[in-house]
Design a protein around this motif. Structure first.
Motif, PDB file in Angstrom:
ATOM      1  N   ARG A 128       0.827  -1.196   0.000  1.00  0.00           N
ATOM      2  CA  ARG A 128       0.000   0.000   0.000  1.00  0.00           C
ATOM      3  C   ARG A 128       0.868   1.255   0.000  1.00  0.00           C
ATOM      4  NH1 ARG A 128      -5.199  -0.761   4.103  1.00  0.00           N
ATOM      5  NH2 ARG A 128      -5.978  -2.727   3.213  1.00  0.00           N
ATOM      6  N   SER A 129       0.303   2.315  -0.572  1.00  0.00           N
ATOM      7  CA  SER A 129       0.951   3.620  -0.487  1.00  0.00           C
ATOM      8  C   SER A 129       0.663   4.215   0.885  1.00  0.00           C
ATOM      9  CB  SER A 129       0.404   4.553  -1.564  1.00  0.00           C
ATOM     10  OG  SER A 129      -0.913   4.978  -1.236  1.00  0.00           O
ATOM     11  N   GLU A 130       1.119   5.468   1.095  1.00  0.00           N
ATOM     12  CA  GLU A 130       0.883   6.106   2.390  1.00  0.00           C
ATOM     13  C   GLU A 130      -0.585   6.403   2.641  1.00  0.00           C
ATOM     14  OE1 GLU A 130       2.197   9.581  -0.323  1.00  0.00           O
ATOM     15  OE2 GLU A 130       2.579   7.433  -0.116  1.00  0.00           O
ATOM     16  N   TYR A 131      -1.425   6.310   1.608  1.00  0.00           N
ATOM     17  CA  TYR A 131      -2.870   6.442   1.826  1.00  0.00           C
ATOM     18  C   TYR A 131      -3.376   5.342   2.755  1.00  0.00           C
ATOM     19  CZ  TYR A 131      -4.346   9.990  -1.597  1.00  0.00           C
ATOM     20  OH  TYR A 131      -4.581  11.152  -2.274  1.00  0.00           O
ATOM     21  N   ASP A 132      -2.743   4.169   2.656  1.00  0.00           N
ATOM     22  CA  ASP A 132      -3.111   3.008   3.469  1.00  0.00           C
ATOM     23  C   ASP A 132      -4.587   2.654   3.298  1.00  0.00           C
ATOM     24  OD1 ASP A 132      -2.554   0.886   5.166  1.00  0.00           O
ATOM     25  OD2 ASP A 132      -3.062   2.012   6.975  1.00  0.00           O
ATOM     26  N   ARG A 133      -5.019   2.604   2.038  1.00  0.00           N
ATOM     27  CA  ARG A 133      -6.391   2.246   1.721  1.00  0.00           C
ATOM     28  C   ARG A 133      -6.421   0.911   0.969  1.00  0.00           C
ATOM     29  NH1 ARG A 133     -10.590   5.366   2.375  1.00  0.00           N
ATOM     30  NH2 ARG A 133     -11.634   4.203   0.705  1.00  0.00           N
ATOM     31  N   PRO A 134      -7.583   0.242   0.936  1.00  0.00           N
ATOM     32  CA  PRO A 134      -7.643  -1.112   0.376  1.00  0.00           C
ATOM     33  C   PRO A 134      -7.705  -1.192  -1.137  1.00  0.00           C
ATOM     34  CG  PRO A 134      -9.805  -0.487   1.214  1.00  0.00           C
ATOM     35  CD  PRO A 134      -8.840   0.615   1.616  1.00  0.00           C
ATOM     36  N   GLU A 135      -8.051  -0.099  -1.832  1.00  0.00           N
ATOM     37  CA  GLU A 135      -8.179  -0.183  -3.285  1.00  0.00           C
ATOM     38  C   GLU A 135      -6.806  -0.434  -3.921  1.00  0.00           C
ATOM     39  OE1 GLU A 135     -11.092   2.451  -1.350  1.00  0.00           O
ATOM     40  OE2 GLU A 135      -8.957   2.821  -1.723  1.00  0.00           O
ATOM     41  N   THR A 136      -6.780  -1.268  -4.967  1.00  0.00           N
ATOM     42  CA  THR A 136      -5.519  -1.610  -5.624  1.00  0.00           C
ATOM     43  C   THR A 136      -5.640  -1.444  -7.138  1.00  0.00           C
ATOM     44  OG1 THR A 136      -5.981  -3.960  -6.056  1.00  0.00           O
ATOM     45  CG2 THR A 136      -5.145  -3.374  -3.851  1.00  0.00           C
TER      46      THR A 136
END
Length: 304
Positions: free
Chosen positions: A45-53
């Protein structure tokens, strides 16, 4: 279903979520092969730390009727972008549509904070992510796009040129970033037009992105529950709406008439006749001026 982009190749840079995902899926629905990039994968994950890929986005493109290809890319790294474009050239031999939707600044700006009070490191990071990435990507991708006539570049921003000219947008750094992208499209129009390609700036309206829905504590299927607290959210639109705008532009043999222009999802819905997923045609920027900024009560009658 007709697929006017069946033989076309697109790169949606910044397609992990939000507008980028909506654009990628609609290009896929129109039949395109769509390379989707971002920094969040199923492994990292990026620094957003969100589940979308980006893999999820590629799967959605394929499910919609196109071919989705996920390529992890940090668009601040010229070597990664060069490798991405080299891969597209080797696999496809062409690039017909470039969508610069790289953003990454959602957690980096403060509302109404003057430049001397805004965190400087965050502000400069925002500018790098929102402006420098677009320049790097265009530098490496445009020679491939220009191999065949009729190419399209879409610079995704927030706000039309008319609106942003007269309105302060959030903060010094946010305002500068979004205005810079508008100017990029204008400049690219001058450079690409004589060479047989078209560049435009495009803004969605108030978009029901994954992050926005989470912010209001709603889902796409019950988004209207947010209107009790934020009545003007009634004008909002799905990310697929701006996606349909891009697909319409890419399929238009006369798209060069828009070269260098600032466009919106709502204005293009009127131009091409497409709708959002619910069959409506939100015109968020006209609503913003005539209703929300004018201090009138929320009422979308005549605006969607």
């Amino acid at each position: 279903m007709t697929q006017p982009l069946r033989d076309k190749v697109a790169l949606v840079a910044g397609a992990t979520r939000g507008a980028g995902r909506g654009i990628a899926v609609e290009l896929g629905a129109a039949g395109a092969t769509v390379y989707v990039t971002g920094r969040t994968t199923r492994a990292r994950r990026s620094e957003y730390d969100r589940p979308e890929t980006i893999e999820d986005t590629a799967d959605l493109v394929t499910e919609a009727g196109g071919r989705g290809v996920a390529v992890p890319t940090d668009h601040l790294d010229p070597a990664q972008v060069r490798a991405l474009v080299d891969r597209i050239a080797a696999e496809q031999g062409r690039l017909d549509v470039l969508v610069n939707d790289i953003w990454g600044g959602e957690t980096l700006f403060d509302w109404d904070a003057p430049v001397w009070e805004h965190d400087l490191d965050k502000g400069l990071r925002l500018l790098r992510l929102a402006v420098e990435t677009h320049a790097i990507t265009s530098h490496h991708a445009l020679p491939l796009l220009l191999r065949h006539p009729g190419g399209l570049v879409v610079e995704v921003t927030d706000g039309t040129a008319d609106y942003n000219r007269d309105h302060y947008r959030v903060s010094f750094f946010y305002d500068l970033a979004k205005s810079s992208v508008l100017r990029m499209a204008f400049a690219l129009g001058h450079e690409l037009g004589p060479r047989g390609a078209t560049a435009v700036a495009l803004t969605p309206g108030w978009m029901r992105s994954e992050i926005m829905l989470d912010h209001f504590g709603v889902r796409e299927d019950n988004w209207r529950d947010a209107l009790e607290k934020v009545p003007h959210f009634a004008i909002s639109e799905t990310p697929r709406y701006v996606g349909r705008a891009v697909a319409a532009l890419a399929a238009d043999p006369g798209v060069a008439r828009f070269n260098g222009a600032s466009l919106s999802s709502g204005s293009l819905a009127r131009e091409y006749g497409f709708t959002d997923l619910d069959g409506s045609r939100p015109d968020a920027w006209r609503y913003q001026v005539e209703v929300q900024d004018a201090g009138r009560p929320a009422d979308v009658t005549g605006y969607r």
